[in-house]
Design a protein around this motif. Structure first.
Motif, PDB file in Angstrom:
ATOM      1  N   LEU A  49       0.825  -1.208   0.000  1.00 21.63           N
ATOM      2  CA  LEU A  49       0.000   0.000   0.000  1.00 21.63           C
ATOM      3  C   LEU A  49       0.861   1.261   0.000  1.00 21.63           C
ATOM      4  CD1 LEU A  49      -2.693  -1.227   2.516  1.00 21.63           C
ATOM      5  CD2 LEU A  49      -3.089  -0.691   0.106  1.00 21.63           C
ATOM      6  N   ARG A  50       1.977   1.233   0.728  1.00 22.53           N
ATOM      7  CA  ARG A  50       2.874   2.387   0.731  1.00 22.53           C
ATOM      8  C   ARG A  50       3.390   2.658  -0.679  1.00 22.53           C
ATOM      9  NH1 ARG A  50       7.831   3.646   0.302  1.00 22.53           N
ATOM     10  NH2 ARG A  50       8.490   1.473   0.071  1.00 22.53           N
ATOM     11  N   ARG A  51       3.773   1.593  -1.386  1.00 23.02           N
ATOM     12  CA  ARG A  51       4.265   1.764  -2.756  1.00 23.02           C
ATOM     13  C   ARG A  51       3.172   2.307  -3.672  1.00 23.02           C
ATOM     14  NH1 ARG A  51       6.493  -3.426  -1.777  1.00 23.02           N
ATOM     15  NH2 ARG A  51       4.931  -4.355  -3.174  1.00 23.02           N
ATOM     16  N   GLU A  52       1.920   1.936  -3.392  1.00 21.44           N
ATOM     17  CA  GLU A  52       0.805   2.392  -4.220  1.00 21.44           C
ATOM     18  C   GLU A  52       0.313   3.786  -3.826  1.00 21.44           C
ATOM     19  OE1 GLU A  52      -0.539   0.986  -6.843  1.00 21.44           O
ATOM     20  OE2 GLU A  52       0.711  -0.824  -6.778  1.00 21.44           O
ATOM     21  N   GLY A  53       0.854   4.326  -2.744  1.00 18.96           N
ATOM     22  CA  GLY A  53       0.441   5.650  -2.306  1.00 18.96           C
ATOM     23  C   GLY A  53      -0.919   5.682  -1.639  1.00 18.96           C
ATOM     24  N   ILE A  54      -1.281   4.583  -0.978  1.00 20.53           N
ATOM     25  CA  ILE A  54      -2.583   4.473  -0.315  1.00 20.53           C
ATOM     26  C   ILE A  54      -2.357   4.293   1.180  1.00 20.53           C
ATOM     27  CG2 ILE A  54      -4.666   3.045  -0.092  1.00 20.53           C
ATOM     28  CD1 ILE A  54      -4.372   2.377  -3.032  1.00 20.53           C
ATOM     29  N   GLY A  55      -3.146   4.991   1.979  1.00 19.27           N
ATOM     30  CA  GLY A  55      -3.032   4.864   3.419  1.00 19.27           C
ATOM     31  C   GLY A  55      -3.460   3.489   3.894  1.00 19.27           C
ATOM     32  N   ALA A  56      -2.782   2.976   4.904  1.00 24.45           N
ATOM     33  CA  ALA A  56      -3.112   1.674   5.482  1.00 24.45           C
ATOM     34  C   ALA A  56      -3.581   1.866   6.914  1.00 24.45           C
ATOM     35  CB  ALA A  56      -1.893   0.751   5.454  1.00 24.45           C
ATOM     36  N   THR A  57      -4.630   1.141   7.284  1.00 21.86           N
ATOM     37  CA  THR A  57      -5.137   1.207   8.648  1.00 21.86           C
ATOM     38  C   THR A  57      -5.725  -0.142   9.035  1.00 21.86           C
ATOM     39  OG1 THR A  57      -6.677   2.336  10.153  1.00 21.86           O
ATOM     40  CG2 THR A  57      -7.415   2.019   7.887  1.00 21.86           C
ATOM     41  N   THR A  58      -5.722  -0.412  10.321  1.00 26.93           N
ATOM     42  CA  THR A  58      -6.412  -1.594  10.838  1.00 26.93           C
ATOM     43  C   THR A  58      -7.726  -1.207  11.505  1.00 26.93           C
ATOM     44  OG1 THR A  58      -5.209  -1.441  12.937  1.00 26.93           O
ATOM     45  CG2 THR A  58      -4.240  -2.834  11.218  1.00 26.93           C
ATOM     46  N   ASP A  59      -8.062   0.079  11.483  1.00 33.07           N
ATOM     47  CA  ASP A  59      -9.234   0.597  12.200  1.00 33.07           C
ATOM     48  C   ASP A  59     -10.441   0.671  11.266  1.00 33.07           C
ATOM     49  OD1 ASP A  59     -11.084   1.860  13.790  1.00 33.07           O
ATOM     50  OD2 ASP A  59      -9.683   3.368  14.557  1.00 33.07           O
ATOM     51  N   LEU A  60     -11.169  -0.424  11.160  1.00 37.55           N
ATOM     52  CA  LEU A  60     -12.343  -0.455  10.289  1.00 37.55           C
ATOM     53  C   LEU A  60     -13.406   0.533  10.745  1.00 37.55           C
ATOM     54  CD1 LEU A  60     -14.042  -1.700   7.996  1.00 37.55           C
ATOM     55  CD2 LEU A  60     -14.755  -3.479   9.615  1.00 37.55           C
ATOM     56  N   ASP A  61     -13.613   0.650  12.045  1.00 40.52           N
ATOM     57  CA  ASP A  61     -14.646   1.559  12.547  1.00 40.52           C
ATOM     58  C   ASP A  61     -14.387   2.993  12.099  1.00 40.52           C
ATOM     59  OD1 ASP A  61     -16.122  -0.404  13.831  1.00 40.52           O
ATOM     60  OD2 ASP A  61     -14.978  -0.230  15.689  1.00 40.52           O
ATOM     61  N   ALA A  62     -13.130   3.417  12.160  1.00 41.39           N
ATOM     62  CA  ALA A  62     -12.806   4.783  11.751  1.00 41.39           C
ATOM     63  C   ALA A  62     -13.111   4.998  10.277  1.00 41.39           C
ATOM     64  CB  ALA A  62     -11.336   5.081  12.041  1.00 41.39           C
ATOM     65  N   VAL A  63     -12.826   4.004   9.460  1.00 42.38           N
ATOM     66  CA  VAL A  63     -13.113   4.110   8.027  1.00 42.38           C
ATOM     67  C   VAL A  63     -14.617   4.198   7.792  1.00 42.38           C
ATOM     68  CG1 VAL A  63     -13.046   2.815   5.854  1.00 42.38           C
ATOM     69  CG2 VAL A  63     -10.978   3.043   7.250  1.00 42.38           C
TER      70      VAL A  63
END
Length: 271
Positions: A49-63
């Protein structure tokens, strides 16, 4: 609730950074802004995801609580589809979820009922193959669906592979089967007979240990459609975008997805 078109692309969160999530991302990005992906936090997925320029998170609720996100695209193991889709719909998000919608008819019906005016788009990708487009709404008398491949040994043959062919058969015949027979049911090979009203029949033959790559449909004993030619994924994601942004109808809707799950459940009971 259809997104108000304002010239800006809808914003979609990807859920799942595994093999299928990585395949979904390029066509998703052609039609949507994809700012974030929910992952399990594994190093490989986060680095991709870092290489693709996309943020990564484990927080589904926040999304799901993020008001700037219009939809989610779920590409996770199939036993998580129903729960994740249900949570996203409850949060007011449009949903693209890989097939099957659920691994039980009860769960599939529950998620479908929760959609309301939101888009619930299930990834029955072969419905978007250009070779099948002309047959929807024109039921056939007989079909033989043959699938030869090598792989996906870690998943349930019926839910993972047969669900594709069931989806195609329901679209071709225009209704659910009245009779089901499973004369061959092995871990990696199955033959399924679906009987439809009026003496019509589909035979599904799947072998995931083959060195060949075959995905064909023989219709009414004559014309053969080769589904290995062409990539319907682009057309599928275009249909999802049209549904979210313009309210366009699409064939892999909640009713179709529930019918697929109900039929696969009957097949597994008969096996």
């Amino acid at each position: 609730m259809i997104r108000d078109p304002s010239g800006m692309s809808a914003r979609v969160a990807l859920i799942g950074a595994g093999r299928w999530g990585r395949r979904l991302l390029p066509p998703l990005r052609e039609r949507f802004e994809v700012p974030v992906c929910v992952t399990t936090g594994g190093t490989e997925g986060v680095e991709w995801l870092r290489r693709e320029g996309i943020g990564a998170t484990t927080d589904l609720d926040a999304v799901l609580l993020d008001p700037t996100l219009d939809a989610v695209a779920i590409a996770t193991p199939m036993d998580s589809h129903a729960a994740l889709a249900g949570r996203a719909l409850a949060a007011g998000k449009h949903v693209f979820v890989e097939k099957p919608l659920a691994t039980s008819a009860v769960d599939a019906r529950r998620v479908a009922a929760a959609a309301g005016d939101l888009v619930l788009f299930v990834g029955h990708v072969y419905l978007y193959h250009p070779l099948l487009a002309g047959f929807r709404g024109n039921p056939v008398r007989s079909a033989r669906l043959t699938w030869r491949k090598h792989g996906t040994f870690d998943s349930d043959l019926f839910w993972n592979l047969a669900s594709h062919d069931v989806s195609i058969a329901l679209a071709l015949f225009g209704e659910a089967p009245s009779q089901i027979d499973v004369p061959v049911s092995e871990r990696d090979h199955a033959r399924i007979r679906l009987g439809f009203p009026g003496g019509r029949e589909a035979v599904v033959d799947i072998d995931r240990t083959s060195s060949e790559r075959v995905k064909t449909i023989a219709l009414d004993g004559g014309r053969i459609l080769d589904l290995t030619q062409g990539d319907p994924l682009q057309r599928e994601l275009a249909a999802f975008a049209a549904a979210v942004e313009h309210g366009e109808p699409f064939p892999s809707d909640a009713a179709h997805a529930v019918a697929v799950v109900e039929t696969v459940e009957r097949i597994r009971d008969a096996a």
